[in-house]
Design a protein around this motif. Structure first.
Motif, mmCIF file in Angstrom:
data_model
loop_
_atom_site.group_PDB
_atom_site.id
_atom_site.type_symbol
_atom_site.label_atom_id
_atom_site.label_comp_id
_atom_site.label_asym_id
_atom_site.label_seq_id
_atom_site.Cartn_x
_atom_site.Cartn_y
_atom_site.Cartn_z
ATOM 1 N N HIS A 86 -17.501 10.931 -4.833
ATOM 2 C CA HIS A 86 -17.436 10.163 -4.234
ATOM 3 C C HIS A 86 -16.784 9.624 -3.631
ATOM 4 N N THR A 87 -16.545 7.979 -3.274
ATOM 5 C CA THR A 87 -15.718 8.059 -2.208
ATOM 6 C C THR A 87 -14.719 7.178 -2.786
ATOM 7 N N PHE A 88 -13.956 7.368 -1.533
ATOM 8 C CA PHE A 88 -12.321 6.769 -2.267
ATOM 9 C C PHE A 88 -12.014 5.707 -0.948
ATOM 10 N N GLU A 89 -11.828 4.400 -0.881
ATOM 11 C CA GLU A 89 -11.377 3.212 0.230
ATOM 12 C C GLU A 89 -10.579 2.904 0.046
ATOM 13 N N GLY A 90 -9.684 1.712 1.044
ATOM 14 C CA GLY A 90 -8.746 1.369 0.721
ATOM 15 C C GLY A 90 -8.234 -0.076 2.362
ATOM 16 N N THR A 91 -7.600 -0.103 1.814
ATOM 17 C CA THR A 91 -6.421 -0.800 2.970
ATOM 18 C C THR A 91 -5.000 -1.027 3.159
ATOM 19 N N TYR A 92 -5.018 -0.136 4.596
ATOM 20 C CA TYR A 92 -3.526 -0.180 4.598
ATOM 21 C C TYR A 92 -2.432 -1.604 4.326
ATOM 22 N N GLN A 93 -1.273 -1.073 3.683
ATOM 23 C CA GLN A 93 -1.397 -2.634 3.002
ATOM 24 C C GLN A 93 0.511 -2.459 3.718
ATOM 25 N N GLU A 94 1.747 -1.126 4.188
ATOM 26 C CA GLU A 94 2.601 -1.641 4.869
ATOM 27 C C GLU A 94 2.319 0.466 5.770
ATOM 28 N N LYS A 96 5.463 2.506 8.564
ATOM 29 C CA LYS A 96 6.374 2.502 8.950
ATOM 30 C C LYS A 96 6.975 3.936 9.391
ATOM 31 N N ARG A 97 6.930 3.674 10.405
ATOM 32 C CA ARG A 97 6.303 5.568 10.724
ATOM 33 C C ARG A 97 7.265 6.632 10.587
ATOM 34 N N GLY A 98 6.848 7.617 9.859
ATOM 35 C CA GLY A 98 7.871 8.253 9.290
ATOM 36 C C GLY A 98 8.432 8.416 8.411
ATOM 37 N N GLU A 99 7.955 7.090 7.711
ATOM 38 C CA GLU A 99 9.250 6.989 6.192
ATOM 39 C C GLU A 99 7.853 6.123 5.640
ATOM 40 N N LYS A 100 6.935 5.383 5.525
ATOM 41 C CA LYS A 100 6.420 5.233 4.698
ATOM 42 C C LYS A 100 5.379 4.114 4.327
ATOM 43 N N ILE A 101 4.405 4.851 3.693
ATOM 44 C CA ILE A 101 2.151 4.312 3.903
ATOM 45 C C ILE A 101 2.233 3.489 2.776
ATOM 46 N N VAL A 102 2.019 2.352 2.627
ATOM 47 C CA VAL A 102 0.882 2.109 1.239
ATOM 48 C C VAL A 102 0.188 1.330 1.143
ATOM 49 N N TRP A 103 -1.292 2.153 0.516
ATOM 50 C CA TRP A 103 -2.620 1.096 0.467
ATOM 51 C C TRP A 103 -3.122 1.087 -0.438
ATOM 52 N N THR A 104 -4.389 0.198 -0.612
ATOM 53 C CA THR A 104 -5.071 0.000 -1.979
ATOM 54 C C THR A 104 -5.691 1.467 -1.336
ATOM 55 N N ASP A 105 -6.156 1.796 -3.204
ATOM 56 C CA ASP A 105 -7.187 2.845 -3.120
ATOM 57 C C ASP A 105 -8.344 2.177 -3.808
ATOM 58 N N GLU A 106 -9.320 1.864 -3.875
ATOM 59 C CA GLU A 106 -10.449 0.898 -4.613
ATOM 60 C C GLU A 106 -11.407 2.222 -5.035
ATOM 61 N N SER A 107 -11.185 3.311 -5.766
ATOM 62 C CA SER A 107 -12.027 4.331 -5.897
ATOM 63 C C SER A 107 -13.031 4.109 -7.206
ATOM 64 N N GLY A 108 -13.615 5.129 -6.935
ATOM 65 C CA GLY A 108 -15.209 4.735 -8.579
ATOM 66 C C GLY A 108 -16.068 3.512 -7.827
ATOM 67 N N GLU A 109 -16.676 2.933 -6.599
ATOM 68 C CA GLU A 109 -17.242 1.443 -6.578
ATOM 69 C C GLU A 109 -16.685 1.175 -7.449
ATOM 70 N N GLY A 110 -15.514 0.663 -7.042
ATOM 71 C CA GLY A 110 -14.635 -0.955 -7.324
ATOM 72 C C GLY A 110 -14.796 -0.824 -9.197
ATOM 73 N N GLU A 111 -14.375 0.317 -9.744
ATOM 74 C CA GLU A 111 -13.840 0.108 -10.797
ATOM 75 C C GLU A 111 -12.649 0.269 -11.409
ATOM 76 N N ASP A 112 -12.029 0.673 -10.711
ATOM 77 C CA ASP A 112 -10.836 1.772 -10.719
ATOM 78 C C ASP A 112 -9.534 0.829 -9.279
ATOM 79 N N SER A 113 -8.803 0.360 -8.798
ATOM 80 C CA SER A 113 -8.198 0.060 -8.212
ATOM 81 C C SER A 113 -6.604 -0.077 -8.519
ATOM 82 N N SER A 114 -5.497 0.370 -7.540
ATOM 83 C CA SER A 114 -4.610 1.008 -7.827
ATOM 84 C C SER A 114 -3.886 0.892 -6.774
ATOM 85 N N THR A 115 -2.383 0.827 -6.389
ATOM 86 C CA THR A 115 -2.063 1.554 -4.848
ATOM 87 C C THR A 115 -0.827 2.481 -5.126
ATOM 88 N N VAL A 116 -1.099 3.314 -3.694
ATOM 89 C CA VAL A 116 -0.681 4.320 -3.757
ATOM 90 C C VAL A 116 0.251 3.634 -2.710
#
Length: 163
Positions: A86-94, A96-116
């Motif tokens: 499978h492929t997972f892909e997404g976009t980095y939303q935020e 903050k160096r050394g503190e925080k990373i937020v991304w969208t995860d659109e795994s499963g060929e668009g069947e499921d979307s979440s925020t990490v």
């Protein structure tokens, strides 16, 4: 590991990912926050820590900037796992160096979307990594063992960055 399910989430549907399940996993990694942060954004590191057991990762794209995208293909190599590639892909939303990373995860060929959301906190023994997945459908969370998979990824991440 903390696995949170709100009572009212039981009635959500797969199409209501924004109201889906939240999963939180955490681990202390004996490495500086900066090194852990970089491992989440460096293709060579991602290829080591991100694939589930029985898979290898082919990192196809990583643009580590807010609004940048990523794409990683997990290829089943263990016997019987090929069908689960499978492929997972997404976009980095935020970022903050050394503190925080937020991304969208659109795994499963668009069947499921979440925020990490990954938060990194310096602790005496290194870095406490807390990863929270929001909006994942309960069916996907249970069928694919998402919490366990992320715990395994954090274990491999520790092995990748610890001295």
């Amino acid at each position: 590991m903390t696995d949170n399910v709100k009572e009212d989430d039981a009635s959500t549907t797969e199409n209501s990912a924004d109201e889906g399940r939240s999963i939180t996993v955490s681990r202390v990694i004996e490495a500086p926050t900066e090194r852990v942060y970089e491992a989440f954004l460096t293709p060579d590191d991602i290829a080591v820590w991100s694939p589930p057991e029985g898979f290898r990762a082919e990192v196809q794209e990583v643009e580590p900037e807010e609004g940048g995208s990523f794409r990683v293909e997990n290829i089943g190599e263990a016997e019987g796992m090929e069908q689960y590639s499978h492929t997972f892909e997404g976009t980095y939303q935020e970022l903050k160096r050394g503190e925080k990373i937020v991304w969208t995860d659109e795994s499963g060929e668009g069947e499921d979307s979440s925020t990490v959301t990954v938060t990194l906190n310096a602790v005496p023994d290194g870095t406490e990594v807390t990863l929270r997945l929001d909006g994942i459908s309960e069916d996907v969370a249970e069928e694919y063992g998402v919490a366990e998979a992320w715990e395994d990824s954090l274990r491999k991440l520790a092995g990748q960055v610890e001295d």
